[in-house]
Design a protein around this motif. Structure first.
Motif, PDB file in Angstrom:
ATOM      1  N   GLY A   1      29.581  19.431  31.971  1.00  0.00           N
ATOM      2  CA  GLY A   1      28.568  19.369  33.016  1.00  0.00           C
ATOM      3  C   GLY A   1      27.733  18.106  32.865  1.00  0.00           C
ATOM      4  N   THR A   2      26.510  18.173  33.337  1.00  0.00           N
ATOM      5  CA  THR A   2      25.600  17.025  33.245  1.00  0.00           C
ATOM      6  C   THR A   2      24.308  17.468  32.595  1.00  0.00           C
ATOM      7  N   TYR A   3      23.570  16.498  32.079  1.00  0.00           N
ATOM      8  CA  TYR A   3      22.266  16.821  31.507  1.00  0.00           C
ATOM      9  C   TYR A   3      21.290  15.686  31.776  1.00  0.00           C
ATOM     10  N   VAL A   4      20.017  16.030  31.733  1.00  0.00           N
ATOM     11  CA  VAL A   4      18.950  15.058  31.906  1.00  0.00           C
ATOM     12  C   VAL A   4      17.774  15.505  31.044  1.00  0.00           C
ATOM     13  N   VAL A   5      17.007  14.561  30.547  1.00  0.00           N
ATOM     14  CA  VAL A   5      15.846  14.869  29.710  1.00  0.00           C
ATOM     15  C   VAL A   5      14.589  14.547  30.487  1.00  0.00           C
ATOM     16  N   ARG A   6      13.700  15.540  30.586  1.00  0.00           N
ATOM     17  CA  ARG A   6      12.406  15.357  31.241  1.00  0.00           C
ATOM     18  C   ARG A   6      11.317  15.754  30.259  1.00  0.00           C
ATOM     19  N   SER A   7      10.527  14.783  29.834  1.00  0.00           N
ATOM     20  CA  SER A   7       9.438  15.025  28.893  1.00  0.00           C
ATOM     21  C   SER A   7      10.006  15.645  27.610  1.00  0.00           C
ATOM     22  N   ASP A   8       9.581  16.864  27.266  1.00  0.00           N
ATOM     23  CA  ASP A   8      10.045  17.499  26.032  1.00  0.00           C
ATOM     24  C   ASP A   8      11.107  18.556  26.302  1.00  0.00           C
ATOM     25  N   GLN A   9      11.853  18.378  27.382  1.00  0.00           N
ATOM     26  CA  GLN A   9      12.837  19.388  27.780  1.00  0.00           C
ATOM     27  C   GLN A   9      14.129  18.736  28.258  1.00  0.00           C
ATOM     28  N   MET A  10      15.254  19.223  27.773  1.00  0.00           N
ATOM     29  CA  MET A  10      16.554  18.750  28.225  1.00  0.00           C
ATOM     30  C   MET A  10      17.232  19.862  29.018  1.00  0.00           C
ATOM     31  N   GLU A  11      17.651  19.541  30.245  1.00  0.00           N
ATOM     32  CA  GLU A  11      18.319  20.508  31.100  1.00  0.00           C
ATOM     33  C   GLU A  11      19.810  20.193  31.133  1.00  0.00           C
ATOM     34  N   MET A  12      20.623  21.142  30.691  1.00  0.00           N
ATOM     35  CA  MET A  12      22.077  20.983  30.672  1.00  0.00           C
ATOM     36  C   MET A  12      22.674  21.918  31.739  1.00  0.00           C
ATOM     37  N   ILE A  13      23.257  21.326  32.779  1.00  0.00           N
ATOM     38  CA  ILE A  13      23.847  22.101  33.871  1.00  0.00           C
ATOM     39  C   ILE A  13      25.349  22.186  33.629  1.00  0.00           C
ATOM     40  N   CYS A  14      25.815  23.384  33.348  1.00  0.00           N
ATOM     41  CA  CYS A  14      27.223  23.584  32.980  1.00  0.00           C
ATOM     42  C   CYS A  14      28.046  23.893  34.231  1.00  0.00           C
ATOM     43  N   GLU A  15      28.905  22.963  34.622  1.00  0.00           N
ATOM     44  CA  GLU A  15      29.793  23.187  35.772  1.00  0.00           C
ATOM     45  C   GLU A  15      30.938  24.107  35.381  1.00  0.00           C
ATOM     46  N   LYS A  16      31.344  24.032  34.149  1.00  0.00           N
ATOM     47  CA  LYS A  16      32.342  24.950  33.586  1.00  0.00           C
ATOM     48  C   LYS A  16      31.629  25.771  32.528  1.00  0.00           C
ATOM     49  N   VAL A  17      31.610  27.089  32.673  1.00  0.00           N
ATOM     50  CA  VAL A  17      30.795  27.942  31.806  1.00  0.00           C
ATOM     51  C   VAL A  17      31.674  28.862  30.973  1.00  0.00           C
ATOM     52  N   SER A  18      31.377  28.928  29.698  1.00  0.00           N
ATOM     53  CA  SER A  18      31.942  29.912  28.780  1.00  0.00           C
ATOM     54  C   SER A  18      30.787  30.384  27.908  1.00  0.00           C
ATOM     55  N   ALA A  19      30.454  31.661  27.975  1.00  0.00           N
ATOM     56  CA  ALA A  19      29.306  32.175  27.216  1.00  0.00           C
ATOM     57  C   ALA A  19      29.457  31.890  25.722  1.00  0.00           C
ATOM     58  N   LYS A  20      30.677  32.054  25.219  1.00  0.00           N
ATOM     59  CA  LYS A  20      30.917  31.829  23.801  1.00  0.00           C
ATOM     60  C   LYS A  20      30.683  30.365  23.439  1.00  0.00           C
ATOM     61  N   THR A  21      31.149  29.452  24.299  1.00  0.00           N
ATOM     62  CA  THR A  21      31.018  28.027  24.010  1.00  0.00           C
ATOM     63  C   THR A  21      29.585  27.547  24.206  1.00  0.00           C
ATOM     64  N   VAL A  22      28.884  28.101  25.195  1.00  0.00           N
ATOM     65  CA  VAL A  22      27.465  27.767  25.366  1.00  0.00           C
ATOM     66  C   VAL A  22      26.686  28.167  24.116  1.00  0.00           C
ATOM     67  N   THR A  23      26.990  29.347  23.590  1.00  0.00           N
ATOM     68  CA  THR A  23      26.335  29.799  22.355  1.00  0.00           C
ATOM     69  C   THR A  23      26.663  28.855  21.201  1.00  0.00           C
ATOM     70  N   GLY A  24      27.928  28.386  21.146  1.00  0.00           N
ATOM     71  CA  GLY A  24      28.316  27.443  20.103  1.00  0.00           C
ATOM     72  C   GLY A  24      27.569  26.120  20.230  1.00  0.00           C
ATOM     73  N   LEU A  25      27.419  25.631  21.455  1.00  0.00           N
ATOM     74  CA  LEU A  25      26.682  24.392  21.680  1.00  0.00           C
ATOM     75  C   LEU A  25      25.208  24.565  21.320  1.00  0.00           C
ATOM     76  N   LYS A  26      24.653  25.717  21.654  1.00  0.00           N
ATOM     77  CA  LYS A  26      23.251  26.002  21.326  1.00  0.00           C
ATOM     78  C   LYS A  26      23.047  25.957  19.807  1.00  0.00           C
ATOM     79  N   LYS A  27      23.930  26.614  19.064  1.00  0.00           N
ATOM     80  CA  LYS A  27      23.823  26.611  17.594  1.00  0.00           C
ATOM     81  C   LYS A  27      23.984  25.207  17.038  1.00  0.00           C
ATOM     82  N   PHE A  28      24.900  24.456  17.635  1.00  0.00           N
ATOM     83  CA  PHE A  28      25.187  23.091  17.192  1.00  0.00           C
ATOM     84  C   PHE A  28      23.965  22.197  17.382  1.00  0.00           C
ATOM     85  N   LEU A  29      23.342  22.293  18.553  1.00  0.00           N
ATOM     86  CA  LEU A  29      22.163  21.475  18.828  1.00  0.00           C
ATOM     87  C   LEU A  29      20.982  21.885  17.958  1.00  0.00           C
TER      88      LEU A  29
END
Length: 281
Positions: A64-92
């Motif tokens: 997907g795409t992401y953008v950083v605004r102030s102290d917040q990063m918004e990641m918009i997932c065009e392809k979604v997998s709950a398991k992989t989103v959780t993995g990315l969250k842990k990774f970050l």
């Protein structure tokens, strides 16, 4: 392009890039279950599938795409997998990006976040249900509290990013009411109501919402006018006899104008009274 199994400085670089422009990202795990993240500028994040695969990555993948605004990063997932989103969250989280990360699907629905919203950024149900205006603020504040309680449950019906913005605006409105800053609160509450009307998450349309907001503003102005007239009457009572009678009639006329909702005429009359009192004093 960044391809990393162990980020560190790369996470901070990712945040810096996202603060300058919207970036594409792709994420998955390789055969050893190690995280693999790729970042590049562009308009087609799905194009990262092939390089992720070339680096040893495999399904499920997200991009997907992401953008950083102030102290917040918004990641918009065009392809979604709950398991992989959780993995990315842990990774970050492990690599401490120093900003909160919000994960959305392409419909704008919030999927997850790296850390919860700040406690002062949203308002709990209890805070709204227990909200009461300052004791001396009168009917205008009571009207604002009614409006806050009416719109609070409807905010949850707004799509992800808008819901979070409206929750912050609601929190700010509650604070303004508690602080007695009613004009500022009214403006912010009206903005929330208009946003809900535009997305169809209210029982009123745009026109009706605007009309009701104007009625509320008129009542607030009337309340302020009445207080001003009362203060003038007290000052007039302390003036010499003949002058007092003339000014008292003027205050009575201002009160009549207020009663007929002629705010402009009432304010002009009270301006003249104040000018006359200043000359006497």
């Amino acid at each position: 392009m960044v391809a990393s199994r162990v980020l560190g400085e790369d996470v901070r670089s990712m945040v810096r890039k996202g603060a300058r422009e919207r970036m594409c990202f792709g994420f998955c795990l390789d055969k050893q279950n190690d995280p693999l993240l790729m970042v590049e500028p562009g308009k087609k994040p799905e194009a990262l599938r092939a390089p992720l695969k070339n680096e040893g990555g495999g399904p499920p993948m997200i991009w997907g795409t992401y953008v950083v605004r102030s102290d917040q990063m918004e990641m918009i997932c065009e392809k979604v997998s709950a398991k992989t989103v959780t993995g990315l969250k842990k990774f970050l989280r492990k690599n401490q990006p120093k900003v909160n990360v919000l994960f959305y699907d392409k419909g704008g629905n919030l999927l997850d976040s790296l850390k919860p919203e700040k406690s002062d950024g949203v308002v709990s149900d209890d805070k709204v249900s227990d909200l009461a205006p300052p004791g001396d603020s009168g009917k205008p504040a009571q009207e604002l509290v009614k409006r806050l309680k009416r719109i609070h449950p409807r905010i949850a019906l707004a799509p992800g990013p808008l819901e979070m913005k409206l929750k912050r605006a609601l929190a700010r409105s509650v604070k303004l009411v508690n602080d007695g800053k009613l004009q500022e609160a009214e403006t912010l509450i009206t903005m929330i109501e208009m946003a809900l009307a535009k997305i169809g998450k209210t029982i009123e349309n745009d026109k009706r919402t605007q009309a009701r907001a104007q009625q509320s503003r008129d009542r607030m102005s009337l309340g302020a006018g009445v207080k001003r007239a009362q203060a003038l009457r007290a000052n007039v009572a302390r003036t010499p006899g003949s002058t007092r009678s003339k000014l008292d009639r003027a205050v009575h006329k201002a009160a009549q104008l207020l009663k007929s909702r002629d705010m402009n005429g009432a304010n002009k009359m009270m301006d003249r009274i104040e000018k006359a009192l200043a000359t006497i004093n």
